[in-house]
Design a protein around this motif. Structure first.
Motif, PDB file in Angstrom:
ATOM      1  N   ARG A 100       0.800  -1.217   0.000  1.00 31.10           N
ATOM      2  CA  ARG A 100       0.000   0.000   0.000  1.00 31.10           C
ATOM      3  C   ARG A 100       0.843   1.283   0.000  1.00 31.10           C
ATOM      4  N   LEU A 103       0.475  -3.192  -7.608  1.00 33.75           N
ATOM      5  CA  LEU A 103      -0.947  -3.519  -7.435  1.00 33.75           C
ATOM      6  C   LEU A 103      -1.110  -5.023  -7.248  1.00 33.75           C
ATOM      7  N   GLN A 132       2.401   1.924  -3.312  1.00 34.59           N
ATOM      8  CA  GLN A 132       1.395   2.287  -4.316  1.00 34.59           C
ATOM      9  C   GLN A 132       1.095   3.771  -4.254  1.00 34.59           C
ATOM     10  N   GLU A 177      -9.037  -1.682  -7.230  1.00 37.69           N
ATOM     11  CA  GLU A 177      -8.457  -0.419  -6.802  1.00 37.69           C
ATOM     12  C   GLU A 177      -8.911   0.675  -7.753  1.00 37.69           C
TER      13      GLU A 177
END
Lengths: 128, 505, 513, 336
Positions: B285, B329, B288, B416
């Motif tokens: 996370r 991802l 990202q 996402e």
């Protein structure tokens, strides 16, 4: 604290004296003297621990029984240490003579000043 | 035929990696005779490409995973090479673009009467040696070895001009790339070795079951910032600075070897070290978000750059973040998209840099505001630039559209939606920073004192400078057609050979 | 003939000390300038061969014991060679053998011709001392040979062309003698509480008096003494000056050997004599050594960045590298120790190569009988543009520098790998971070030189110089080449180092790679 | 007795050496310090050590220090601050540590201390048969720990090499040697002093004889190569003071001294090598003759001789180097 430690304490005091001279006195010959005292005190420590109460020098007496001899090993070691000490002193003094010839002084702080001057001259000489 | 000359895929792995090294030696040997020297470079490139495309590609495509152990560099740790889809794609890109870039470099350097050309071609070949090594490395240690080799070999290229600015840029380049790789990536590698006892790249990853989520996040961060070549903010600063280098070097940095080695490393690590399962727990996370931020911020910065090469540099940072985001991802489709984008962006961006170089050599212009009307003087160059831009933006019928589609649908697959939005927004911004160049070139009105652009005669740059961009632009078109096959091929890295397994977008 | 061979094979541990020890007076007797060099050369290469043979034997057959005079320990003096000191002996004799090839050219320039035979004698004596320390199995013997190596190194350093060589040597003599005396004191205290001087014997007799205050003081004395010779911060004061002003080849020789042997003494006493149970588990020597080593690592590298004289810069870098070795020791893990020990050899190779590269530069710029005004031949500005005029020297410097940074496929990388691995094994990730931070600093100081070499114009055209003679360049490349070869073909060094680490940490044998 | 001696020692060290600014006086105090410690060693049964310390500390090292001072400054510079606080703190820390450690030391003279119960009994009981000499110190020094003694001789040799490197030839880099041969002031000065000459001259042959006695009597009483070498050197030094350095130089030319210095070491080493060739370990004297005890005797004799030669010639060389080096004129210092 046993009563038999007096010798050690005296050795320690001598050791501290020698160390202090090395650390605090700026004269390089004096420092060499301090080193000598420091070494001597260590030699005394060894000799101290070689002593046997009521003993005699470790030279065998022909035919005699039940003689207490002091320990010869520290003596042997310290003969070597003394020789190492004089060798170091001699080399140190030879260096001191050469330092004096080049710098004109044996005071550590004055030598450092001269060295800084040298370094600046080198910087100027190298950068041209 | 292969058997006749004794070339098994295993030995080809080694030969393909060593050929650029041999080329470098030949370049040094022929340093006095420029034509012979360039001949060595080009033939070295051609043979390398032939070996990779002709022998390795079919072998891997047929499901083979050739592997060769060279020597033990640390007890229990081999320097080994292997062939797998992702690495092979990168190897193909590097070896094919090496030839094109060399051609362009000949035109550029000779047009410029640049000194130290032998040094240039030598280190160029060495950089390709590093890139092929990275592409085909079978474990993290081998990868790290070649990764550092690339850094060192490109340093003399970045500082090629020897000016004060070049030296400064070189200092930043080397300092940032090496300190991050030694300071962040190396401990990550050793950490993995310490916990898992292996550094091999394995499908499905090697970390699963060895590290917890928090540690995985830290490890991923170490890799993400440790590979400063991927230019994630804030370790991106070397890239704009390195723009002082000659344009062929910029092409090398942006398309062929350097930045691609960065994102390739990240993608490879995600697939073969972490494994998708580990990263889908949320460990990725933070990275990202950083990638998304880099993506948008670099695009916005690019809008405000007047210097064409700097504008392209920020564009590269943004496009790299596409790949990083796609890789982290950790959705199968996004990973395929990331792999595809390595190829698509390479061809698109190299076109743009070739054009910038041609403009600089031929018209001596570096800044956007000088380029009004230039396109009418140099139509081939600007057409190529136009096509390259479209591919980078992601417009059909150019290759870039497919990779962006895979990336976007991967984000959707990974549930996402924000990432989809980021991708869309960035593509819009890309239109904003690339199209003005084309628009000014073709339709802009040159300023009165700009004699060059006011001259109406078509006066294209020399063929060595204008044909390479034209060729790569055509490649962008062709890639649109072959994208499906590429995607199929890349799907193999996830253990699923066909696109049906992961669902074509 | 076979009789002779059997004499040699039976006396391997002894010969490597005796050869240079007797060659030194022989040099004085021979007196002729070149002839003495041949004597020294033959002897150093012979003892190198000897050490390799010895290491092979130890590796195959296990530790060797040699009773000097035929008296068994603890009454007589034992030479005891195990994997650890066999490794150190190989390094010392290899460096001596290689450096000696370069010595005549450098001595011709920096030392008056009527005392070359004495300089070679001093060189051999220093080697004798170092080999003697590394092979000694007797604590007092360590002291005696320490003094041989120290006294000769003071003499060698004082030979430097600048007058500051003299003052540096004298200061080093005073501090170094204090260090030696501290070791003597420590040995005395150990002897006092155990009655023996033999290292193996001490190891067995010390646990009986565990927790004994005298033993603690002895440990402090030995550690302080060894750290003075090792130049671990804050006892490093003597090193930068001594390395800077000594003759170039002497610097190369001492930098690669003297501190390494001091490190060996430290490791031997802490791990073998006092034992991990006592020195680490009970008295936590690592709690003192680790912070000091980390400070040394970072401080040395940072100071090197700001140094404008290349020789001095490398001296500060040595401080930093000494920090690495001690970190490896203070981590007390198998990998850490392996890293420290392998770095001992690796750093010896690369730093010796770098200092010899500097010797090449000095050969080109320096002149005999330098006065104050001709100082600074190793100043950074002197190196401007040398990449063109001295390509081989510059390339050697770059490769050595890359090794210093720890680029993969160089020896520096191998060391760093094990050190960081050791830090992870010990659960101290911040140590790993500092190690790598210091490597990043190394990039800065190495690259500063690389830039000057390749991207600066020579100051004046008439300063255009040719390449250094191959007599010096050859050894430089041998060492630089070795630091590349052993960076790729790591099996010999790493195997030996990990075997040595097992000697020091027998409890952990079998763990790790 | 030793209490008193120690008190004196501390007094000379603290007051004499560390406080006195006059370096000549400090040297004398150091010499006295050495004599006192020699006395202390005597009291503690270390006769050999006492003998050595007296000849080295009070003799050679004093001569060297005085020669050095005559070539340099005799006074330390006066300074404002009398005590260095940082050094004091450090010194007291070391002292405190050692005091703390001394609590576990065996009491002075305790026959049950580890040093007396381990290892030593064999020396006391068997060295007579195994090695021979009644002086156990000689047996241990030359045979059991002969390697250390070889090292010790090498240390002396190293110091000589170092001093020769530093003090031969050129006075200053790039400056020609301006010393005139034979022009040594001290010899001249001494020559004027009739009483000293008359008193000392007849002693010199006896000193040299005594040196030989000490050399070869080391087996039975205190003494041995090292002490003999120092005494021999002292005789030569006295001769130099009376007849002048140049006369001594005629006998002990630099080359001759170099050969002697190296020769002693080579003699020692070759004994070891011969032992190896004859199938023993290095310095294993048992192999030197058919009978081990005989071999030991021969070996000890030879190595002691080697030590004696080296030490005597090194000491003479050091003296000649130090005393023969003319003082530089102050103007030369200024111009430097």
């Amino acid at each position: 604290m046993g009563p038999g430690l007096y010798n050690y304490w005296m050795v320690i005091v001598l050791m501290m004296t020698g160390l202090y001279v090395v650390l605090a006195r700026p004269n390089l010959v004096k420092k060499i003297m301090g080193v000598t005292i420091f070494q001597m005190s260590v030699i005394m420590l060894y000799i101290t621990l070689g002593k046997v109460a009521g003993g005699t020098a470790p030279i065998l007496i022909e035919g005699a029984e039940d003689v207490a001899y002091s320990n010869p090993v520290p003596h042997v070691l310290m003969l070597t240490a003394i020789v190492v000490g004089i060798a170091t002193t001699a080399l140190g003094l030879a260096l001191a003579i050469r330092v004096y010839e080049e710098f004109g002084t044996l005071e550590d702080d004055e030598i450092r000043d001269a060295e800084i001057a040298d370094a600046m001259a080198a910087e100027a000489g190298g950068a041209d | 035929m292969n058997d006749a000359i004794g070339l098994t895929p295993e030995s080809v792995l080694l030969v393909a990696v060593l050929l650029p090294l041999a080329t470098a030696v030949a370049v040094v040997a022929f340093g006095r005779w420029p034509n012979l020297r360039e001949g060595a470079t080009l033939s070295g490139g051609a043979v390398t490409l032939a070996l990779v495309a002709g022998i390795l590609l079919p072998a891997v495509r047929g499901g083979g995973r050739p592997r060769i152990d060279l020597f033990e560099i640390l007890p229990g740790l081999q320097v080994s090479l292997h062939g797998e889809p992702l690495g092979l794609i990168f190897a193909l890109v590097a070896s094919s673009l090496w030839i094109v870039t060399s051609l362009f470099a000949v035109g550029y350097l000779r047009g410029h009467h640049s000194p130290n050309q032998t040094r240039f071609f030598t280190f160029f070949a060495l950089a390709i040696f590093g890139a092929l090594g990275v592409a085909l490395s079978a474990n993290l240690l081998t990868l790290f070895l070649f990764y550092e080799l690339i850094t060192l070999c490109t340093f003399p290229l970045v500082t090629h001009d020897g000016t004060e600015r070049a030296k400064k840029a070189g200092r930043l380049y080397l300092g940032l790339l090496m300190s991050t790789s030694v300071g962040l990536m190396l401990p990550a590698v050793i950490w993995i070795w310490n916990t898992t006892g292996t550094l091999e790249f394995r499908p499905g990853g090697i970390l699963q079951g060895h590290v917890a989520g928090g540690s995985a996040a830290v490890l991923l961060a170490l890799f993400a910032f440790g590979t400063a070549k991927a230019a994630l903010m804030p370790v991106h600063r070397w890239l704009p600075a390195a723009m002082v280098a000659p344009t062929p070097v910029s092409a090398l940095l942006h398309a062929v070897a350097v930045v691609k080695a960065g994102v390739f490393t990240l993608t490879k690590v995600v697939v073969y070290v972490f494994g998708l399962d580990l990263l889908s727990t949320g460990a990725a996370r933070p990275i990202q978000w950083i990638a998304a931020f880099t993506l948008l911020a670099a695009s916005v910065v690019a809008l405000y750059q007047d210097n064409l090469k700097r504008r392209l540099a920020y564009s590269t940072i943004s496009q790299l973040a596409y790949i990083v985001l796609g890789a982290t991802l950790a959705a199968p489709k996004a990973l395929v998209g990331a792999g595809l984008h390595i190829v698509m962006h390479a061809f698109g961006k190299i076109t743009l840099f070739f054009c910038a170089g041609a403009i600089y050599v031929h018209a001596h212009k570096t800044n956007l505001r000088q380029m009004h009307g230039l396109g009418r003087r140099m139509p081939v160059t600007f057409m190529a630039f136009f096509l390259g831009s479209l591919s980078v933006i992601g417009v059909p019928p150019l290759g870039g559209s497919w990779s962006k589609l895979w990336l976007g649908s991967g984000a959707a697959q990974g549930d996402e939606p924000w990432a989809v939005a980021v991708y869309m927004l960035a593509s819009l911004l890309a239109i904003g920073y690339l199209m003005p160049v084309v628009a000014r070139g073709f339709f802009g009105e040159p300023s009165p004192d700009d004699a060059f652009c006011r001259d109406q005669d078509i006066n294209e740059a020399s063929p060595l400078l204008s044909l390479p961009p034209a060729f790569t632009a055509l490649c962008c078109l062709a890639l649109f057609v072959f994208a499906g096959e590429l995607a199929d091929f890349l799907g193999g890295m996830l253990g699923a050979p066909t696109s049906t397994a992961i669902g074509a977008p | 003939m076979s009789h002779l061979i059997s004499i040699v094979t039976e006396n391997l541990p002894m010969l490597q000390v005796v050869l240079p020890m007797l060659a030194a007076p022989l040099c004085v007797v021979v007196h002729h300038r070149r002839a003495t060099w041949w004597v020294a050369l033959v002897v150093t290469w012979a003892s190198f061969a000897n050490s390799v043979a010895l290491a092979r034997k130890v590796y195959l057959e296990g530790p060797l014991s040699y009773f000097v005079g035929g008296w068994e320990p603890p009454w007589g003096i034992e030479l005891r060679i195990d994997e650890l000191n066999a490794f150190v002996l190989c390094l010392v004799s290899a460096i001596c053998a290689v450096v000696l090839i370069a010595a005549p050219r450098s001595f011709d320039q920096e030392v008056e011709s009527d005392r070359h035979h004495l300089a070679y004698a001093a060189f051999l004596l220093c080697m004798t001392g170092l080999m003697g320390i590394a092979s000694a199995g007797d604590a007092f013997n360590v002291f005696v040979f320490l003094e041989i190596s120290s006294l000769s190194s003071y003499g060698l350093i004082a030979l430097g062309p600048s007058r500051r060589a003299l003052s540096s040597a004298l200061r080093y003599l005073i501090v170094g003698t204090l260090g030696g005396t501290f070791i003597l004191l420590g040995v005395g205290l150990l002897y006092m509480s155990t009655g023996t001087l033999n290292l193996v014997d001490l190891q067995q007799r010390i646990p009986a008096s565990d927790g004994h205050r005298t033993i603690v003081v002895a440990m402090v004395c030995v550690v302080v003494g060894a750290c003075i010779k090792l130049a671990l911060v804050p006892l490093h004061g003597w090193l930068p000056d001594a390395y800077t002003f000594a003759p170039s080849v002497v610097t190369a020789f001492l930098a690669a050997t003297a501190t390494k042997v001091a490190f060996y003494v430290l490791a031997r006493f802490l791990f073998s004599v006092f034992g991990v149970a006592s020195s680490i588990d009970r008295f936590h020597v690592d709690w003192v050594l680790l912070p000091l080593a980390l400070v040394a690592m970072v401080y040395g590298a940072a100071a090197a960045i700001f140094e404008r004289d290349v020789k001095r810069m490398l001296a500060y870098s040595s401080l930093s590298q000494i920090g690495y070795m001690v970190v490896g020791l203070a981590l007390v893990t198998k990998s850490g120790l392996t890293g420290g020990i392998v770095h001992l050899v690796n750093h010896g190779l690369m730093k010796c190569g770098l200092f010899l590269a500097i010797a090449c530069v000095v050969l080109r710029f320096g002149s005999p009988h330098l006065g104050v005004q001709r100082l600074g031949s190793t100043h950074l500005d002197r190196l401007r543009g040398l990449g063109r005029s001295m390509p081989w020297t510059s390339a050697a410097f770059v490769l050595g520098g890359l090794s210093m940074i720890g680029v993969p496929a160089t020896v520096g990388f191998v060391s760093k790998w094990y050190l960081v691995l050791g830090a992870f094994e010990a659960g101290k990730w911040w140590v790993a971070a500092l190690i790598l931070f210091s490597s990043a600093l190394a990039i800065a100081y190495v690259w500063k030189v690389v830039e000057v070499l390749y991207f600066a114009d020579p100051p004046r055209r008439e300063d255009e110089v040719g390449e250094a003679p191959w007599w010096v360049l050859g050894p430089t490349w041998v060492l630089v080449g070795a630091s590349l070869v052993f960076g790729v073909w790591t099996a010999p060094t790493v195997r030996m180092a990990s075997a040595a680490a097992e000697v020091l940490l027998p409890a952990l044998a079998g763990a790790g790679p | 007795m030793d209490v008193l001696l120690f008190a004196f020692l501390v007094a000379t060290a603290v007051w004499g050496v560390s406080r006195l600014r006059d370096l000549f006086a400090a040297t004398m105090m150091l010499s006295l310090f050495s004599l006192l410690s020699a006395g202390l060693f005597m009291v503690m049964d270390a006769v050999d050590v006492a003998f050595t310390e007296a000849s080295v500390g009070a003799g050679i090292s004093t001569v060297l220090l005085l020669s050095t001072l005559s070539l340099t400054h005799r006074r330390e510079k006066r300074r404002e601050r009398r005590l260095d606080p940082a050094a004091l703190v450090l010194v007291f820390a070391v002292g405190a540590l050692l005091l703390w450690g001394s609590q576990d030391m065996p009491a002075y003279g305790d026959p049950q201390a580890p040093v007396h119960t381990y290892m030593v009994p064999r020396f006391l009981e068997q060295s007579g048969e195994e090695v021979g000499p009644p002086n156990i110190v000689t047996s241990v020094l030359a045979s059991y720990r002969g390697y250390d003694t070889f090292g010790e001789a090498t240390v002396v040799f190293t110091a000589a090499v170092g001093a020769l490197l530093l003090l031969t030839g050129l006075r200053r880099r790039g400056e020609a040697d301006s010393r005139e041969p034979g022009g040594d002031e001290q010899g001249v000065r001494m020559r004027g002093n009739v009483i000293l000459r008359v008193a000392i001259r007849p002693m010199i042959p006896f000193i040299l004889m005594f040196a030989l006695y000490v050399q070869f009597h080391g087996d039975y009483g205190p003494g041995g190569g090292f002490q003999a070498g120092v005494i021999f050197a002292a005789g030569v030094i006295l001769a130099a003071l009376i007849w002048g350095l140049h006369r001594v130089r005629e006998v002990f030319t630099p080359r001759a001294l170099e050969l002697l210095i190296a020769g002693g070491i080579l003699l020692y080493g070759s004994v070891g090598v011969v032992a190896m060739v004859r199938g023993g370990n290095f310095l294993d004297y048992d192999t030197l003759a058919h009978d081990p005890v005989h071999g030991q005797h021969l070996g000890i004799l030879l190595v002691e001789l080697g030590v004696g030669i080296t030490v005597a010639s090194v000491m003479i060389a050091l003296f000649l180097l130090f005393a023969g080096r003319g003082r530089r004129s102050p103007s030369a210092v200024e111009s430097g």
